[in-house]
Design a protein around this motif. Structure first.
Motif, PDB file in Angstrom:
ATOM      1  N   GLU A 193       6.107   7.186  -1.853  1.00  0.00           N
ATOM      2  CA  GLU A 193       6.322   8.034  -3.034  1.00  0.00           C
ATOM      3  C   GLU A 193       5.444   7.642  -4.221  1.00  0.00           C
ATOM      4  O   GLU A 193       5.761   8.015  -5.349  1.00  0.00           O
ATOM      5  N   GLU A 194       4.369   6.902  -3.964  1.00  0.00           N
ATOM      6  CA  GLU A 194       3.561   6.446  -5.110  1.00  0.00           C
ATOM      7  C   GLU A 194       2.987   7.629  -5.866  1.00  0.00           C
ATOM      8  O   GLU A 194       2.939   7.632  -7.089  1.00  0.00           O
ATOM      9  N   GLU A 195       2.567   8.647  -5.130  1.00  0.00           N
ATOM     10  CA  GLU A 195       1.881   9.778  -5.778  1.00  0.00           C
ATOM     11  C   GLU A 195       2.848  10.719  -6.501  1.00  0.00           C
ATOM     12  O   GLU A 195       2.421  11.707  -7.100  1.00  0.00           O
ATOM     13  N   VAL A 196       4.131  10.434  -6.415  1.00  0.00           N
ATOM     14  CA  VAL A 196       5.076  11.193  -7.239  1.00  0.00           C
ATOM     15  C   VAL A 196       5.821  10.251  -8.188  1.00  0.00           C
ATOM     16  O   VAL A 196       6.956  10.513  -8.592  1.00  0.00           O
ATOM     17  N   ALA A 218     -10.938  10.205  -5.465  1.00  0.00           N
ATOM     18  CA  ALA A 218      -9.493  10.217  -5.251  1.00  0.00           C
ATOM     19  C   ALA A 218      -8.888  11.362  -6.053  1.00  0.00           C
ATOM     20  O   ALA A 218      -9.315  11.624  -7.180  1.00  0.00           O
ATOM     21  N   HIS A 219      -7.934  12.053  -5.486  1.00  0.00           N
ATOM     22  CA  HIS A 219      -7.243  13.202  -6.091  1.00  0.00           C
ATOM     23  C   HIS A 219      -8.127  14.453  -6.132  1.00  0.00           C
ATOM     24  O   HIS A 219      -7.649  15.515  -6.551  1.00  0.00           O
ATOM     25  N   GLY A 220      -9.389  14.364  -5.765  1.00  0.00           N
ATOM     26  CA  GLY A 220     -10.276  15.528  -5.800  1.00  0.00           C
ATOM     27  C   GLY A 220     -10.638  15.976  -4.400  1.00  0.00           C
ATOM     28  O   GLY A 220     -10.231  15.355  -3.410  1.00  0.00           O
ATOM     29  N   SER A 232      -9.190   6.997   0.726  1.00  0.00           N
ATOM     30  CA  SER A 232      -9.283   5.865  -0.207  1.00  0.00           C
ATOM     31  C   SER A 232      -7.952   5.617  -0.915  1.00  0.00           C
ATOM     32  O   SER A 232      -7.659   4.492  -1.302  1.00  0.00           O
ATOM     33  N   ASP A 233      -7.171   6.662  -1.106  1.00  0.00           N
ATOM     34  CA  ASP A 233      -5.935   6.549  -1.909  1.00  0.00           C
ATOM     35  C   ASP A 233      -4.762   7.054  -1.083  1.00  0.00           C
ATOM     36  O   ASP A 233      -4.371   8.194  -1.209  1.00  0.00           O
ATOM     37  N   ASP A 234      -4.141   6.235  -0.238  1.00  0.00           N
ATOM     38  CA  ASP A 234      -4.353   4.811  -0.154  1.00  0.00           C
ATOM     39  C   ASP A 234      -4.200   4.365   1.297  1.00  0.00           C
ATOM     40  O   ASP A 234      -3.730   3.285   1.590  1.00  0.00           O
ATOM     41  N   ALA A 277       0.883  -1.182   0.000  1.00  0.00           N
ATOM     42  CA  ALA A 277       0.000   0.000   0.000  1.00  0.00           C
ATOM     43  C   ALA A 277       0.912   1.221   0.000  1.00  0.00           C
ATOM     44  O   ALA A 277       2.131   1.081   0.141  1.00  0.00           O
ATOM     45  N   HIS A 278       0.348   2.420  -0.168  1.00  0.00           N
ATOM     46  CA  HIS A 278       1.195   3.611  -0.021  1.00  0.00           C
ATOM     47  C   HIS A 278       0.598   4.576   0.995  1.00  0.00           C
ATOM     48  O   HIS A 278      -0.626   4.694   1.109  1.00  0.00           O
ATOM     49  N   HIS A 279       1.492   5.241   1.743  1.00  0.00           N
ATOM     50  CA  HIS A 279       1.034   6.135   2.819  1.00  0.00           C
ATOM     51  C   HIS A 279       1.110   7.601   2.417  1.00  0.00           C
ATOM     52  O   HIS A 279       0.691   8.463   3.179  1.00  0.00           O
TER      53      HIS A 279
END
Ligand code: BES
Ligand code: MN
Length: 444
Positions: free
Chosen positions: A151-154, A416-418, A120-122, A87-89
């Protein structure tokens, strides 16, 4: 079949929800320009949670210049398969507070959903893996490893290096990636494909500096007009991506209707959908282009001036089977060769992430189908996903014999992202149960 697990999830759920709320309170935005100390705090909080629920040897995996990831393990019976839970934090930036109905990092519950950036993410993935360890106890039926990335979101920039440095640590027979979601609330899914992603900066330069728009307008173009003309070339008249040479495929339409898609995304009345082909093809197996941002004077500060330069960030999602390197070359040469009244148009590559498609028919997926079917009371459907998880291709290349399971607790209404991102708490409960059942089934 697994009534004991179902009852245990039920009993534990209030504390699981509190754990998720505590993680959401940490603004672990991994993007440049945000406080990296908060990402470290969320790594530490994730590590604590995993430790409390039975993971051993819990530690940070650090690389210079990287946000910390967290690793832990619990030994199963000798000879049992090894399962890596991912998962990513880290989270995306929240955007303007004014767009949210509540403070983005102060979770609230509304209509059975927990709202907050990262719910939800994540961060739901992090609490799921911790909860499953607790449910299975100190002697789980499989060898468990957990890996929580920061670092998933980058774009998982250091993941290849982490795999190279800690390859043996992360090796597993089954890799469970809890960063996707289900078909709709109440309908579980296994994800079989992800789109890739490339992004680039497009810069237009026209003048040494801004000049009077009346004195020179009519004979001299402004940079923003040229930029918009260049950007307009990303799509053809039907709204299909016009960049040449990109992979485009068809996929099972399933039962998604235009009406449902409009409602999931909150499309305003009268706005057309773009592109051709089934809706699922447009979302999963065809490319998509979007302009993410433009550097230009804000309207409130407008001057009667010809703008000397302007810049945009463009993102292109790539169909499974496409190559980010090839697509990037095509994007650069396509945009740089658009007619621009002779202005200098420079396209600078930025991110790129591989798409992914699962090879079918791995018997190890059956354990998850069983888990989903029991937890939801109906079988899982196979879905593609339009989003990207670029490291999945890297994982799959590094561990070619591992079965990859793309799954998660999210649903199409998560935002997610919003603003007002949320997770449906019933779906999360079912997902935790499904993962616990699947791990038991895998041991068989
Ligand atoms: N969890 C998403 C991927 C996803 C999106 C799965 C939609 C299922 C449905 C993931 O965290 C994500 O957002 N990835 C980024 C990757 C990018 C930063 C390289 C994305 O897709 O924008
Ligand atoms: Mn994301």
């Amino acid at each position: 079949m697994h009534a004991d697990l179902a009852a245990a999830v039920e009993a534990l759920f209030p504390s699981i929800q509190a754990e998720l709320e505590a993680l959401v309170r940490i603004p672990s935005v991994s993007a440049a320009g945000y406080d990296a100390a908060q990402v470290r705090r969320s790594a530490e909080a994730s590590a604590d949670l995993l430790r409390r629920h039975g993971f051993e040897g819990v530690r940070m995996l650090e690389l210079p210049g990287a946000h910390p990831a967290v690793y832990g393990e619990i030994a199963g019976p000798p000879g049992a398969p090894t399962v890596l839970l991912y998962a990513h934090h880290d989270v995306q930036p929240p955007g303007p507070d004014s767009e949210w109905d509540h403070a983005p990092f102060e979770p609230i519950v509304r209509h059975g959903r927990l709202l907050g950036r990262g719910s939800s993410d994540d961060k739901c993935g992090v609490v799921t893996h911790a909860a499953v360890a607790r449910l299975l106890g100190p002697k789980p039926p499989v060898n468990l490893k957990v890996f929580v990335e920061g670092e998933e979101e980058v774009g998982s920039t250091h993941l290849a290096q982490l795999i190279a440095t800690h390859g043996a640590l992360l090796a597993a027979d089954v890799i469970v990636i809890a960063d996707s979601g289900n078909w709709r609330v109440g309908v579980p899914a296994l994800t079989t494909s992800l789109r890739g992603i490339i992004s680039a900066f497009v810069e237009v330069r026209v003048l040494e500096s801004g000049v009077h728009s009346g004195q020179f307008g009519g004979a001299i173009p402004d940079a923003l007009t040229i930029l918009t003309r260049v950007l307009a070339a990303l799509h053809d008249a039907d709204g299909n991506v016009a960049i040449p040479g990109l992979v485009s495929g068809e996929t099972d339409p399933l039962d998604l209707t235009e009406e449902e898609l409009r409602s999931q995304a909150g499309v305003l009345p009268g706005v057309d959908l773009i592109g051709t082909g089934s809706l699922t093809s447009r979302l999963w197996t065809r490319p998509a282009a979007a302009v993410l941002a433009i550097d230009a004077p804000p309207v409130a500060e407008a001057i009667n001036q010809l703008i000397p330069r302007a810049r945009a960030k463009v993102s292109v999602r790539l169909a499974p089977g496409d190559s980010p390197q090839r697509a990037m070359q095509s994007l650069v040469s396509y945009l740089e060769s658009r007619p621009a009244w002779g202005a200098q148009v420079t396209v600078t590559p930025y991110e790129s992430g591989e798409p992914f498609r699962l090879g079918g028919g791995d018997p190890r997926h059956e354990a998850f189908r069983t888990g989903f079917a029991e937890a939801w009371g109906r079988p899982a459907v196979d879905i593609g996903v339009g989003g990207s998880i670029p490291f999945v291709a890297a994982f799959s290349a590094a561990y070619p014999d591992a079965a990859i399971v793309l799954t998660g607790a999210a649903d199409p209404e998560c935002k997610a992202h919003g603003p007002n991102e949320s997770i449906d708490l019933d779906e999360l409960r079912r997902f935790i149960l499904a993962e616990a059942i699947a791990l038991r089934e895998l041991a068989k």
